[in-house]
Design a protein around this motif. Structure first.
Motif, PDB file in Angstrom:
ATOM      1  N   GLU A  38      -4.452  10.145   6.122  1.00 27.32           N
ATOM      2  CA  GLU A  38      -3.377   9.609   5.274  1.00 27.32           C
ATOM      3  C   GLU A  38      -2.116  10.431   5.416  1.00 27.32           C
ATOM      4  O   GLU A  38      -1.004   9.887   5.429  1.00 27.32           O
ATOM      5  CB  GLU A  38      -3.825   9.561   3.814  1.00 27.32           C
ATOM      6  CG  GLU A  38      -4.816   8.453   3.523  1.00 27.32           C
ATOM      7  CD  GLU A  38      -5.294   8.462   2.082  1.00 27.32           C
ATOM      8  OE1 GLU A  38      -5.145   9.483   1.378  1.00 27.32           O
ATOM      9  OE2 GLU A  38      -5.842   7.429   1.652  1.00 27.32           O
ATOM     10  N   ALA A  39      -2.261  11.744   5.540  1.00 23.88           N
ATOM     11  CA  ALA A  39      -1.085  12.605   5.726  1.00 23.88           C
ATOM     12  C   ALA A  39      -0.385  12.269   7.040  1.00 23.88           C
ATOM     13  O   ALA A  39       0.843  12.222   7.108  1.00 23.88           O
ATOM     14  CB  ALA A  39      -1.500  14.069   5.694  1.00 23.88           C
ATOM     15  N   GLU A  40      -1.171  12.015   8.096  1.00 23.65           N
ATOM     16  CA  GLU A  40      -0.578  11.641   9.378  1.00 23.65           C
ATOM     17  C   GLU A  40       0.136  10.295   9.277  1.00 23.65           C
ATOM     18  O   GLU A  40       1.221  10.116   9.821  1.00 23.65           O
ATOM     19  CB  GLU A  40      -1.646  11.583  10.465  1.00 23.65           C
ATOM     20  CG  GLU A  40      -2.177  12.938  10.866  1.00 23.65           C
ATOM     21  CD  GLU A  40      -3.304  12.845  11.879  1.00 23.65           C
ATOM     22  OE1 GLU A  40      -3.583  11.730  12.379  1.00 23.65           O
ATOM     23  OE2 GLU A  40      -3.916  13.884  12.173  1.00 23.65           O
ATOM     24  N   LEU A  41      -0.466   9.340   8.579  1.00 29.08           N
ATOM     25  CA  LEU A  41       0.166   8.031   8.412  1.00 29.08           C
ATOM     26  C   LEU A  41       1.444   8.139   7.593  1.00 29.08           C
ATOM     27  O   LEU A  41       2.443   7.495   7.911  1.00 29.08           O
ATOM     28  CB  LEU A  41      -0.795   7.050   7.732  1.00 29.08           C
ATOM     29  CG  LEU A  41      -1.878   6.466   8.618  1.00 29.08           C
ATOM     30  CD1 LEU A  41      -2.819   5.593   7.787  1.00 29.08           C
ATOM     31  CD2 LEU A  41      -1.280   5.647   9.735  1.00 29.08           C
ATOM     32  N   ASP A  42       1.421   8.932   6.532  1.00 31.67           N
ATOM     33  CA  ASP A  42       2.609   9.099   5.704  1.00 31.67           C
ATOM     34  C   ASP A  42       3.739   9.732   6.499  1.00 31.67           C
ATOM     35  O   ASP A  42       4.906   9.408   6.310  1.00 31.67           O
ATOM     36  CB  ASP A  42       2.301   9.958   4.475  1.00 31.67           C
ATOM     37  CG  ASP A  42       1.438   9.222   3.461  1.00 31.67           C
ATOM     38  OD1 ASP A  42       1.367   7.978   3.542  1.00 31.67           O
ATOM     39  OD2 ASP A  42       0.848   9.887   2.592  1.00 31.67           O
ATOM     40  N   ALA A  43       3.399  10.613   7.416  1.00 30.62           N
ATOM     41  CA  ALA A  43       4.424  11.250   8.238  1.00 30.62           C
ATOM     42  C   ALA A  43       5.020  10.257   9.231  1.00 30.62           C
ATOM     43  O   ALA A  43       6.203  10.312   9.541  1.00 30.62           O
ATOM     44  CB  ALA A  43       3.829  12.443   8.980  1.00 30.62           C
ATOM     45  N   ASP A  44       4.223   9.314   9.725  1.00 27.35           N
ATOM     46  CA  ASP A  44       4.699   8.342  10.710  1.00 27.35           C
ATOM     47  C   ASP A  44       5.451   7.190  10.074  1.00 27.35           C
ATOM     48  O   ASP A  44       6.408   6.679  10.624  1.00 27.35           O
ATOM     49  CB  ASP A  44       3.533   7.770  11.523  1.00 27.35           C
ATOM     50  CG  ASP A  44       2.901   8.807  12.436  1.00 27.35           C
ATOM     51  OD1 ASP A  44       3.558   9.831  12.686  1.00 27.35           O
ATOM     52  OD2 ASP A  44       1.766   8.579  12.889  1.00 27.35           O
ATOM     53  N   ARG A  48       9.406   4.628  11.015  1.00 25.58           N
ATOM     54  CA  ARG A  48       9.374   3.287  11.600  1.00 25.58           C
ATOM     55  C   ARG A  48       9.994   2.235  10.696  1.00 25.58           C
ATOM     56  O   ARG A  48      10.657   1.334  11.154  1.00 25.58           O
ATOM     57  CB  ARG A  48       7.932   2.882  11.921  1.00 25.58           C
ATOM     58  CG  ARG A  48       7.381   3.625  13.116  1.00 25.58           C
ATOM     59  CD  ARG A  48       6.057   3.079  13.489  1.00 25.58           C
ATOM     60  NE  ARG A  48       5.076   3.638  12.569  1.00 25.58           N
ATOM     61  CZ  ARG A  48       3.827   3.261  12.476  1.00 25.58           C
ATOM     62  NH1 ARG A  48       3.375   2.300  13.239  1.00 25.58           N
ATOM     63  NH2 ARG A  48       2.989   3.816  11.631  1.00 25.58           N
ATOM     64  N   VAL A  49       9.782   2.310   9.409  1.00 25.92           N
ATOM     65  CA  VAL A  49      10.225   1.260   8.490  1.00 25.92           C
ATOM     66  C   VAL A  49      11.747   1.109   8.461  1.00 25.92           C
ATOM     67  O   VAL A  49      12.253   0.007   8.599  1.00 25.92           O
ATOM     68  CB  VAL A  49       9.653   1.504   7.074  1.00 25.92           C
ATOM     69  CG1 VAL A  49      10.245   0.530   6.081  1.00 25.92           C
ATOM     70  CG2 VAL A  49       8.145   1.386   7.104  1.00 25.92           C
TER      71      VAL A  49
END
Length: 103
Positions: A38-44, A48-49
Motif C-alpha cells: 500500500e505504501a508503494e501504491l500511495d507513492a505511485d 499519475r492522477v
C-alpha cells in the motif's frame, strides 16, 4: 478410560494452540506485506492522477469554441420565442380540459 480421554483432549488443545500461533504469525507477516504494498501504491498514485486530469482539461478546452456575440443574441431570441409559444399553447389546452359533464 477417563485418563485416556483427558490426554486426548489435552493433545488436541495443544495442537490447536500451535495452529493458532502459526496462523497468527502468518497473519502478522501478511499485514506487514500489505502495508508495504500500500505504501508503494500511495507513492505511485499521486504522480499519475494529476497528469490524466490535466490532459483531460486541456482536451476539453481545445474542443469547446467560444460563441460569437451575434450567435448568443440569436439563440436568446429563439429561446424567448419558444417560451412564449409554449405559454400560449398551454393556456389553450387547459381551458378545454376543465369542462365538467353532468349526466
Amino acid at each position: 478410560m477417563s485418563n485416556n480421554r483427558v490426554e486426548t483432549l489435552e493433545s488436541t488443545v495443544a495442537e490447536l494452540e500451535s495452529t493458532v500461533e502459526g496462523l497468527t504469525d502468518e497473519l502478522i507477516e501478511a499485514k506487514e506485506r500489505i502495508r508495504v504494498l500500500e505504501a508503494e501504491l500511495d507513492a505511485d498514485t499521486p504522480t499519475r492522477v494529476p497528469e490524466r486530469r490535466s490532459e483531460e482539461t486541456e482536451a476539453a478546452e481545445d474542443e469547446t469554441p467560444e460563441a460569437e456575440p451575434d450567435e448568443v443574441a440569436e439563440a436568446a431570441a429563439d429561446a424567448e420565442g419558444s417560451v412564449e409559444e409554449e405559454a400560449t399553447g398551454d393556456e389553450a389546452e387547459d381551458s378545454g380540459s376543465d369542462d365538467i359533464i353532468v349526466a
